[in-house]
Each structure stands twice: as C-alpha cells, then as structure tokens.
Design a protein around this motif. Structure first.
Motif, PDB file in Angstrom:
ATOM      1  N   HIS A  51       0.826  -1.211   0.000  1.00 41.84           N
ATOM      2  CA  HIS A  51       0.000   0.000   0.000  1.00 41.84           C
ATOM      3  C   HIS A  51       0.861   1.263   0.000  1.00 41.84           C
ATOM      4  CE1 HIS A  51      -3.686  -2.311   1.776  1.00 41.84           C
ATOM      5  NE2 HIS A  51      -3.374  -2.663   0.552  1.00 41.84           N
ATOM      6  N   ARG A  52       2.029   1.201   0.633  1.00 46.05           N
ATOM      7  CA  ARG A  52       2.944   2.347   0.592  1.00 46.05           C
ATOM      8  C   ARG A  52       3.384   2.615  -0.843  1.00 46.05           C
ATOM      9  NH1 ARG A  52       7.665   0.876   4.436  1.00 46.05           N
ATOM     10  NH2 ARG A  52       8.522   2.806   3.534  1.00 46.05           N
ATOM     11  N   ALA A  79     -10.101  -0.690  -0.683  1.00 47.82           N
ATOM     12  CA  ALA A  79     -10.951  -0.598   0.501  1.00 47.82           C
ATOM     13  C   ALA A  79     -10.361   0.293   1.586  1.00 47.82           C
ATOM     14  CB  ALA A  79     -11.209  -1.999   1.064  1.00 47.82           C
ATOM     15  N   THR A  80      -9.112   0.748   1.405  1.00 47.41           N
ATOM     16  CA  THR A  80      -8.481   1.622   2.390  1.00 47.41           C
ATOM     17  C   THR A  80      -8.933   3.064   2.171  1.00 47.41           C
ATOM     18  OG1 THR A  80      -6.542   2.128   1.009  1.00 47.41           O
ATOM     19  CG2 THR A  80      -6.451   0.111   2.380  1.00 47.41           C
ATOM     20  N   PRO A  81      -8.740   3.941   3.149  1.00 48.98           N
ATOM     21  CA  PRO A  81      -9.096   5.354   2.947  1.00 48.98           C
ATOM     22  C   PRO A  81      -8.394   5.974   1.745  1.00 48.98           C
ATOM     23  CG  PRO A  81      -8.781   4.908   5.277  1.00 48.98           C
ATOM     24  CD  PRO A  81      -8.370   3.659   4.550  1.00 48.98           C
ATOM     25  N   ASP A  82      -7.094   5.690   1.563  1.00 52.00           N
ATOM     26  CA  ASP A  82      -6.381   6.219   0.404  1.00 52.00           C
ATOM     27  C   ASP A  82      -6.941   5.651  -0.894  1.00 52.00           C
ATOM     28  OD1 ASP A  82      -4.556   7.918   1.724  1.00 52.00           O
ATOM     29  OD2 ASP A  82      -3.269   6.216   2.204  1.00 52.00           O
ATOM     30  N   ALA A 132      -5.104  -8.040  -4.477  1.00 51.28           N
ATOM     31  CA  ALA A 132      -4.247  -7.018  -3.871  1.00 51.28           C
ATOM     32  C   ALA A 132      -4.816  -5.629  -4.121  1.00 51.28           C
ATOM     33  CB  ALA A 132      -2.824  -7.128  -4.430  1.00 51.28           C
ATOM     34  N   TRP A 133      -5.284  -5.384  -5.345  1.00 52.05           N
ATOM     35  CA  TRP A 133      -5.866  -4.074  -5.651  1.00 52.05           C
ATOM     36  C   TRP A 133      -7.144  -3.825  -4.851  1.00 52.05           C
ATOM     37  CZ3 TRP A 133      -4.743   0.486  -7.394  1.00 52.05           C
ATOM     38  CH2 TRP A 133      -5.785   1.361  -7.693  1.00 52.05           C
TER      39      TRP A 133
END
Length: 272
Positions: A118-119, A149-152, A143-144
């Motif tokens: 994610h980084r 689903a993350t805030p970013d 993976a995508w």
C-alpha cells in the motif's frame, strides 16, 4: 546511445527501497528471500499513465532487478503497445519476493505484506498521473481490491481492469498442446475486451493510433522487447529481447533455490 533507468533517486521511492519487509514478514518457506526484493519496472518520474500490478518476480527478474522482464513482460509490453503506450507506464508486483510453492491464505492476507504494498501504491498514485490500472491475475486483483478498501484507495477514481496473467495459458495447459491453443485463444479474447475499455479510458497515450485487437493466436509483433530505459545501465540486449536465459538448476528443490544458471543465447557469441 544506451539509455537506462536512473533508479530510485527521489522520495518517496528512496525510502521504500531502504525500508522494506524481510523474512520476518515474508516467510522463507513460502518465498525465495535469498534472492532479495524486486521492486518495480517503469517510470517513477511523474509521467506514468498506466499502472500494472503483477504477481511475483521469477529468476530473470532476480538477475536484472526489475519485474516482468521475461515472457510475461514481453507479452504485456505488446499489450501496452496496442494502447499506444510505449513508455508511460509503471509496474509493481503483489509480492516483493519470488513465491516458493504455494502461498497460504493467511500469508496472502498478511497485513504486513499489504501495508508495504500500500505504501508503494500510495506513492505511485500520488506522484503519477495514472489514468488506468491493470491487474494481472487473481492475486493482483485481490491485492488491488484490498488497497481500494483503504481510505487512500477510496480516494482514487481511475478505471481498473483485470486481465488474465500473461502466462496463464502455459500454466493452465500443463503441457497439453491443444489445451494451450484453447487457453491462449480464451486469454487473448479477454485481453481484447480489456483493450477496448482501456483504449477509451486512456486520454494521453504516448502514440495516438487505432486499436488493433489480438487474433486467436499469437502473431508477429504481439510480443515486444522491453526497452533499455526500463533497466539499470549496462544490461546486455539479449536479456531484454529473449527469455529462458536464466534457469533454476539443481538435483533437488533446495539446490534449485540456491542456483540460477545464465546462458547467453545462440547467435550472440560468434562462432570461432
């Protein structure tokens, strides 16, 4: 003139290459940690329009230190060429290290593995004008979706398309020639569907051109050599233009983990 990739010369990419997960995150029984992490291939200079996500590095990648450089990479280079993209792309893998055997479900869902990935995604999607994301295979697509689903991830709105991994026909056919032909035709049909969607979504290709779809089988020109500006300086041309020059060898699985044999292709060295 021999162009080459300048490497990781700016943040946030310097930091990503300095601080990466090791065997405490990637278990050595599931990954070839001994060959080190392979980070990416493509542009990090703010010019990438397409982001591609693959699976894991193989033996060719372990030598040249860039991902997707073998048969799969040359096929995907041809896929991009059909979209008029010959430079403005960047690629990362689902896993930083080469997979050894199968990856257990708990490892696929590892928060520590995902956090580092994610980084990279955040770094790429905030420094590059990405217009489309292509995930290659189920692992990459999962993976995508984890990132999305993350805030970013929820703040990113460009098109995402999944395609079969470039070497799925070989892995699915298990040496059966007819099945290989059938699987190749099936994959190319799926790639054609993705191309039609992507061709509309990508507003700034490197080359404006009509879309020419794949046939039922691989044709001359469908596979494209990877450009020298994707590699570290001094890499010989045959490492970019051919495949199977690197092979894992040994009398057992342990020996094959420890050995990669390189062979210069025929025709490169003149006959005495």
């Amino acid at each position: 003139m021999h162009l080459f990739d300048l490497g990781y010369i700016e943040e946030p990419f310097i930091g990503l290459c300095q601080d990466y997960p090791d065997s405490t995150v990637y278990p050595i029984e599931n990954f070839r940690i001994e060959w080190g992490p392979i980070f990416h291939r493509g542009r990090l200079d703010g010019s990438a329009r397409v982001l591609l996500i693959g699976q894991d590095p193989a033996q060719n990648e372990a030598i040249v230190r860039r991902i997707l450089v073998g048969e799969a990479g040359q096929r995907i280079q041809g896929f991009l060429a059909k979209l008029g993209i010959d430079r403005s792309y960047v690629m990362i893998n689902t896993f930083l290290y080469s997979v050894y055997g199968n990856v257990p479900a708990k490892i696929k869902k590892s928060a520590a593995i995902a956090d580092y990935r994610h980084r990279w995604l955040k770094a790429l999607l905030t420094t590059q004008p990405i217009e489309a994301v292509v995930t290659m295979g189920v692992l990459a697509d999962e993976a995508w979706k984890t990132w999305a689903a993350t805030p970013d991830g929820r703040n990113f709105s460009a098109l995402q398309v999944m395609i079969p991994h470039p070497t799925k026909p070989e892995s699915a056919s298990d040496g059966d020639k007819q099945k290989l032909r059938d699987e190749t035709q099936k994959m190319l049909s799926q790639w054609n569907t993705a191309l039609q969607t992507l061709h509309t979504a990508i507003k700034h290709p490197d080359q404006e051109q009509p879309l020419i779809l794949y046939g039922d089988t691989w044709q001359p020109g469908d596979k494209v050599a990877i450009p020298d500006f994707d590699f570290p300086p001094g890499l010989p041309a045959w490492m970019r233009e051919s495949d199977n020059w690197a092979r894992r060898v040994g009398k057992d699985l342990t020996a094959k983990r420890r050995n990669i044999t390189l062979t210069v292709p025929k025709g490169v060295v003149p006959k005495p």
